[in-house]
Design an enzyme around this catalytic site. Structure first.
Site, mmCIF file in Angstrom:
data_model
loop_
_atom_site.group_PDB
_atom_site.id
_atom_site.type_symbol
_atom_site.label_atom_id
_atom_site.label_comp_id
_atom_site.label_asym_id
_atom_site.label_seq_id
_atom_site.Cartn_x
_atom_site.Cartn_y
_atom_site.Cartn_z
ATOM 1 N N LYS A 112 -9.264 -6.412 -6.701
ATOM 2 C CA LYS A 112 -10.287 -5.438 -7.049
ATOM 3 C C LYS A 112 -9.697 -4.261 -7.826
ATOM 4 O O LYS A 112 -10.377 -3.614 -8.592
ATOM 5 C CB LYS A 112 -10.950 -4.903 -5.772
ATOM 6 C CG LYS A 112 -11.824 -5.938 -5.096
ATOM 7 C CD LYS A 112 -12.323 -5.426 -3.752
ATOM 8 C CE LYS A 112 -13.062 -6.497 -2.986
ATOM 9 N NZ LYS A 112 -12.851 -6.433 -1.547
ATOM 10 N N LYS A 123 -2.142 -11.898 -8.047
ATOM 11 C CA LYS A 123 -3.464 -12.372 -7.646
ATOM 12 C C LYS A 123 -4.567 -11.525 -8.280
ATOM 13 O O LYS A 123 -4.361 -10.353 -8.590
ATOM 14 C CB LYS A 123 -3.573 -12.376 -6.116
ATOM 15 C CG LYS A 123 -3.697 -11.017 -5.518
ATOM 16 C CD LYS A 123 -4.153 -11.041 -4.071
ATOM 17 C CE LYS A 123 -4.199 -9.622 -3.560
ATOM 18 N NZ LYS A 123 -4.893 -9.378 -2.354
ATOM 19 N N LYS A 129 0.832 -1.209 0.000
ATOM 20 C CA LYS A 129 0.000 0.000 0.000
ATOM 21 C C LYS A 129 0.866 1.260 0.000
ATOM 22 O O LYS A 129 0.514 2.260 -0.620
ATOM 23 C CB LYS A 129 -0.950 0.015 1.216
ATOM 24 C CG LYS A 129 -2.059 -1.028 1.128
ATOM 25 C CD LYS A 129 -3.051 -0.656 0.075
ATOM 26 C CE LYS A 129 -4.168 -1.582 -0.282
ATOM 27 N NZ LYS A 129 -4.155 -2.967 -0.171
HETATM 28 P P1 TYM Z 1 -10.583 -8.475 0.854
HETATM 29 O O1 TYM Z 1 -11.792 -7.617 0.933
HETATM 30 O O2 TYM Z 1 -9.446 -8.013 0.013
HETATM 31 O O3 TYM Z 1 -10.969 -9.920 0.330
HETATM 32 C C1 TYM Z 1 -12.028 -10.695 0.887
HETATM 33 C C2 TYM Z 1 -11.631 -12.160 0.860
HETATM 34 O O4 TYM Z 1 -11.314 -12.575 -0.477
HETATM 35 C C3 TYM Z 1 -10.059 -13.255 -0.480
HETATM 36 N N1 TYM Z 1 -9.360 -13.012 -1.756
HETATM 37 C C4 TYM Z 1 -8.812 -13.971 -2.522
HETATM 38 N N2 TYM Z 1 -8.751 -15.307 -2.372
HETATM 39 C C5 TYM Z 1 -8.154 -16.019 -3.350
HETATM 40 N N3 TYM Z 1 -7.623 -15.460 -4.486
HETATM 41 C C6 TYM Z 1 -7.663 -14.112 -4.675
HETATM 42 N N4 TYM Z 1 -7.172 -13.588 -5.798
HETATM 43 C C7 TYM Z 1 -8.277 -13.314 -3.663
HETATM 44 N N5 TYM Z 1 -8.490 -11.977 -3.523
HETATM 45 C C8 TYM Z 1 -9.148 -11.809 -2.344
HETATM 46 C C9 TYM Z 1 -9.280 -12.655 0.676
HETATM 47 O O5 TYM Z 1 -8.277 -13.540 1.121
HETATM 48 C C10 TYM Z 1 -10.380 -12.458 1.705
HETATM 49 O O6 TYM Z 1 -10.579 -13.647 2.435
HETATM 50 N N6 TYM Z 1 -8.183 -7.633 5.166
HETATM 51 C C11 TYM Z 1 -9.291 -8.348 4.555
HETATM 52 C C12 TYM Z 1 -10.630 -8.004 5.148
HETATM 53 C C13 TYM Z 1 -10.781 -8.279 6.608
HETATM 54 C C14 TYM Z 1 -10.847 -9.539 7.251
HETATM 55 C C15 TYM Z 1 -11.049 -9.264 8.620
HETATM 56 C C16 TYM Z 1 -10.730 -10.842 6.803
HETATM 57 C C17 TYM Z 1 -10.941 -7.336 7.577
HETATM 58 N N7 TYM Z 1 -11.097 -7.918 8.785
HETATM 59 C C18 TYM Z 1 -11.147 -10.289 9.566
HETATM 60 C C19 TYM Z 1 -10.837 -11.867 7.745
HETATM 61 C C20 TYM Z 1 -11.033 -11.591 9.105
HETATM 62 C C21 TYM Z 1 -9.332 -7.991 3.088
HETATM 63 O O7 TYM Z 1 -8.830 -6.991 2.685
HETATM 64 O O8 TYM Z 1 -10.076 -8.842 2.317
#
Ligand code: TYM
Length: 331
Positions: free
Chosen positions: A198, A195, A113
């Site tokens: 978004k 990966k 970031k």
């Molecule tokens: P976020 O919003 O980026 O993504 C949500 C979930 O999607 C999974 N993910 C992926 N899995 C496989 N391949 C990919 N290309 C891929 N892109 C995204 C992420 O691993 C995630 O499970 N920091 C977290 C949000 C969060 C969170 C939490 C997660 C905040 N508090 C507490 C678990 C527990 C995030 O940015 O996810």
């Protein structure tokens, strides 16, 4: 017997894509019956990178609709919005007192970031993993269903929980990243680089909101490779990703046929991508259609949000009582 607790979260920062779906949401849906599940739309987290809030409400409503359309059932799990639960912010503060600048600066997502937004390296970005730990620990969750990219954050949560327990007494179970089967999933971008995310090029990302033609077109353009010259060759990352997607949405026989063609050096990637396109459309279009209908039903969304808030706060305030008592912050 009491069910084990599960927590996971997703940021409302853009359209839900296949990485989110197969890395996380699909597991969430499957876990609802077996576990005591909490799933959270983490709007505070999104403010660390997206300070402009004009689209926030629409994004939160769309994300909730997509989660419900994917099969989350608000009567089986607690589905809520992070900012509806102020207890999380209090726990976040306590955990901040035992998180160190050095370890936060070394976190992979923070370093990414800093590269991406050098003009907005705010304090909440640095402490992003602490807020995530508060999300998880506020319900004393033990299983955290996430994709591979979140593994380090869950590891940090374990460390914070462990430090808290050592300093103030046992309050938190040590949570772990969860996936059915052995490995955490990583869906890579359709151009084979990095990966699926978004923020990257939209042509390389399949969104749940994509229409059928977009799905077919994106998959036909997805990167493949040359036909292997030797039998049973190693697959490139891009080709492996196509096979991963196929194994997730196509029948077993279809996937086996293309595996066998690959291993016998007669694979036709065009045919494979066409088949994958059709199977993906069959898989994704019902979810998209349900999501559109739910997003229009504002009364239903409000009801879901309210119900989630009440249940999440009840669980969170129980934990906070234990935390305050353990810490001696109760007068
Ligand atoms: P976020 O919003 O980026 O993504 C949500 C979930 O999607 C999974 N993910 C992926 N899995 C496989 N391949 C990919 N290309 C891929 N892109 C995204 C992420 O691993 C995630 O499970 N920091 C977290 C949000 C969060 C969170 C939490 C997660 C905040 N508090 C507490 C678990 C527990 C995030 O940015 O996810």
């Amino acid at each position: 017997m009491q069910k084990e607790k599960v927590l996971s979260g997703i940021r409302p920062t853009g359209f839900v894509h296949l990485g989110n779906y197969f890395g996380a949401i699909r597991n969430w849906v499957n876990m609802q019956d077996e576990y005591d599940c909490y799933f959270c739309v983490v709007d505070w987290h999104s403010l660390t990178t997206h300070p402009d809030t004009r689209e926030l409400q629409t994004s939160v409503h769309r994300l909730l609709s997509e989660l419900l359309a994917s099969g989350l059932d608000p009567d089986k799990c607690v589905l809520y919005i992070q900012s509806d639960v102020p207890e999380i912010a209090e726990l976040y503060f306590y955990l901040n007192t035992m998180a160190y600048k050095g370890e936060l600066e070394k976190t992979a997502t923070f370093k990414d970031k800093v590269r991406q937004q050098p003009n907005n390296v705010n304090a909440a970005l640095l402490t992003y993993p602490v807020l995530q730990a508060a999300d998880i620990l506020i319900h004393r969750a033990v299983n955290v269903p996430v994709g591979k990219d979140q593994e380090q954050h869950v590891e940090m949560t374990r460390n914070f929980a462990d430090r808290f327990n050592h300093r103030y007494g046992d309050v938190f179970p040590l949570p772990k990243a969860f996936n059915y089967g052995s490995k955490l999933i990583k869906i890579i971008s359709l151009d084979g680089g990095g990966k699926m995310s978004k923020s990257e090029n939209q042509m390389n990302t399949l969104y749940l909101a994509d229409d059928n033609d977009q799905i077919r077109t994106k998959l036909m353009k997805a990167k493949s490779d040359i036909v292997p010259a030797e039998k049973n060759a190693q697959k490139s990352e891009a080709v492996q990703n196509l096979f991963t997607l196929m194994s997730l949405v196509s029948g077993k026989e279809v996937t086996e046929k293309f595996e066998s063609d690959f291993n016998n050096c007669i694979i036709r990637y065009g045919d494979m991508k066409k088949q994958l396109g059709e199977d993906m459309v069959r898989f994704m279009s019902p979810i998209r259609e349900r999501a559109v209908a739910i997003q229009q039903d504002k009364a239903y969304l409000s009801k879901v949000i309210k119900q989630g808030k009440e249940k999440a706060r009840a669980s969170a305030s129980e934990t906070l009582l234990l935390v305050r008592k353990a810490m001696g912050v109760n007068y």
